[in-house]
Design a protein around this motif. Sequence first.
Motif, short mmCIF file in Angstrom:
data_model
loop_
_atom_site.label_atom_id
_atom_site.label_comp_id
_atom_site.label_asym_id
_atom_site.label_seq_id
_atom_site.Cartn_x
_atom_site.Cartn_y
_atom_site.Cartn_z
N LEU A 1 -83.61 -75.82 -24.22
CA LEU A 1 -82.29 -75.11 -23.78
C LEU A 1 -81.62 -74.43 -24.83
N VAL A 2 -81.25 -73.15 -24.46
CA VAL A 2 -80.35 -72.27 -25.24
C VAL A 2 -79.19 -72.03 -24.50
N THR A 3 -78.05 -72.32 -25.27
CA THR A 3 -76.59 -72.11 -24.82
C THR A 3 -75.79 -71.16 -25.31
N VAL A 4 -75.32 -70.17 -25.12
CA VAL A 4 -74.72 -69.23 -25.88
C VAL A 4 -73.10 -68.95 -25.38
N SER A 5 -72.34 -69.14 -26.10
CA SER A 5 -70.99 -69.34 -25.63
C SER A 5 -70.35 -68.18 -26.15
N SER A 6 -69.32 -67.30 -25.48
CA SER A 6 -68.67 -66.04 -25.74
C SER A 6 -67.39 -66.43 -26.35
N ALA B 1 -71.85 -66.42 -29.33
CA ALA B 1 -72.34 -65.06 -29.09
C ALA B 1 -72.31 -64.03 -30.81
N GLY B 2 -73.37 -63.67 -30.76
CA GLY B 2 -73.43 -62.95 -31.96
C GLY B 2 -74.46 -63.82 -32.87
N GLY B 3 -74.66 -65.01 -32.67
CA GLY B 3 -75.24 -65.73 -33.40
C GLY B 3 -76.69 -65.72 -33.45
N SER B 4 -77.61 -66.69 -34.41
CA SER B 4 -79.16 -66.40 -34.10
C SER B 4 -79.73 -67.92 -33.82
N LEU B 5 -80.64 -67.96 -33.18
CA LEU B 5 -81.78 -69.08 -33.22
C LEU B 5 -83.12 -68.69 -33.44
N ARG B 6 -84.14 -69.61 -33.91
CA ARG B 6 -85.55 -69.29 -33.99
C ARG B 6 -85.97 -70.72 -32.99
N LEU B 7 -86.80 -70.15 -32.02
CA LEU B 7 -87.59 -71.31 -31.26
C LEU B 7 -89.01 -71.15 -31.71
N SER B 8 -89.68 -72.34 -31.91
CA SER B 8 -90.97 -72.79 -32.05
C SER B 8 -91.75 -73.34 -30.97
N CYS B 9 -93.00 -73.05 -30.87
CA CYS B 9 -93.65 -73.59 -30.11
C CYS B 9 -95.09 -74.02 -30.64
N GLU B 10 -95.36 -75.26 -31.04
CA GLU B 10 -96.62 -75.89 -31.53
C GLU B 10 -97.51 -76.22 -30.29
N VAL B 11 -98.73 -75.77 -30.63
CA VAL B 11 -99.80 -75.88 -29.57
C VAL B 11 -100.94 -76.57 -30.04
N SER B 12 -101.38 -77.34 -29.29
CA SER B 12 -102.70 -78.12 -29.36
C SER B 12 -103.44 -78.31 -28.30
N GLY B 13 -104.81 -78.60 -28.59
CA GLY B 13 -105.68 -78.85 -27.56
C GLY B 13 -106.41 -77.55 -26.90
N ILE B 14 -106.12 -76.23 -27.45
CA ILE B 14 -106.89 -75.17 -27.30
C ILE B 14 -107.05 -74.64 -28.55
N ILE B 15 -107.97 -73.34 -28.51
CA ILE B 15 -108.18 -72.64 -29.67
C ILE B 15 -107.31 -71.81 -29.76
N PHE B 16 -106.07 -71.73 -30.46
CA PHE B 16 -104.85 -70.90 -30.33
C PHE B 16 -104.92 -69.56 -30.52
N ASN C 1 -101.06 -72.99 -35.53
CA ASN C 1 -100.82 -73.03 -34.04
C ASN C 1 -99.61 -72.71 -33.38
N THR C 2 -98.91 -72.04 -33.98
CA THR C 2 -97.37 -71.96 -33.48
C THR C 2 -97.14 -70.58 -33.27
N VAL C 3 -96.16 -70.33 -32.19
CA VAL C 3 -95.55 -69.07 -32.08
C VAL C 3 -93.88 -69.15 -32.14
N TYR C 4 -93.51 -68.24 -32.40
CA TYR C 4 -92.03 -68.05 -32.78
C TYR C 4 -91.49 -67.38 -31.98
N LEU C 5 -90.06 -67.41 -31.72
CA LEU C 5 -89.32 -66.39 -31.00
C LEU C 5 -87.95 -66.41 -31.95
N GLN C 6 -87.58 -65.41 -32.79
CA GLN C 6 -86.39 -65.02 -33.54
C GLN C 6 -85.58 -64.34 -32.66
N MET C 7 -84.22 -64.94 -32.25
CA MET C 7 -83.38 -64.45 -31.56
C MET C 7 -81.97 -64.21 -32.19
N ASN C 8 -81.79 -62.95 -32.49
CA ASN C 8 -80.67 -62.55 -32.90
C ASN C 8 -79.55 -61.90 -32.13
#
Length: 113
Positions: A108-113, A13-28, A75-82
């Motif tokens: 999977l994102v697991t946040v421990s307290s 808890a209190g930490g950060s992660l950044r998720l990425s999603c790379e997309v192919s096969g469509i006009i992003f 072709n990538t979307v991100y989610l910065q989680m703080n």
Amino acid sequence: VQLQASGGGSVQAGGSLRLSCEVSGIIFSGYAMSWYRQTSGKQRELVATITRGGMTSYADSVKGRFTISRDNAKNTVYLQMNNLKSEDTAVYYCNANQLFNYWGQGTLVTVSS
């Protein structure tokens, strides 16, 4: 069409992660992109959306802590989680929406307290 999500993991808890999603096969650049999350026994919940033009919106529960962004050249979307909280623990899915919905496989994102 493939949406490859990555970046999940375990964090305290209190930490950060950044998720990425790379997309192919469509006009992003022609798609609105979103992140959803789901925990066991609950419906999938919309977390954040970024439009084709770059406008963003967030669930109240993550406002001020999460930031969605996109790189059309990659072709990538991100989610910065703080300032992660235990209630952010979930499987996170990326979604591409235009006339059709496309989904990634989840990370999977697991946040421990």
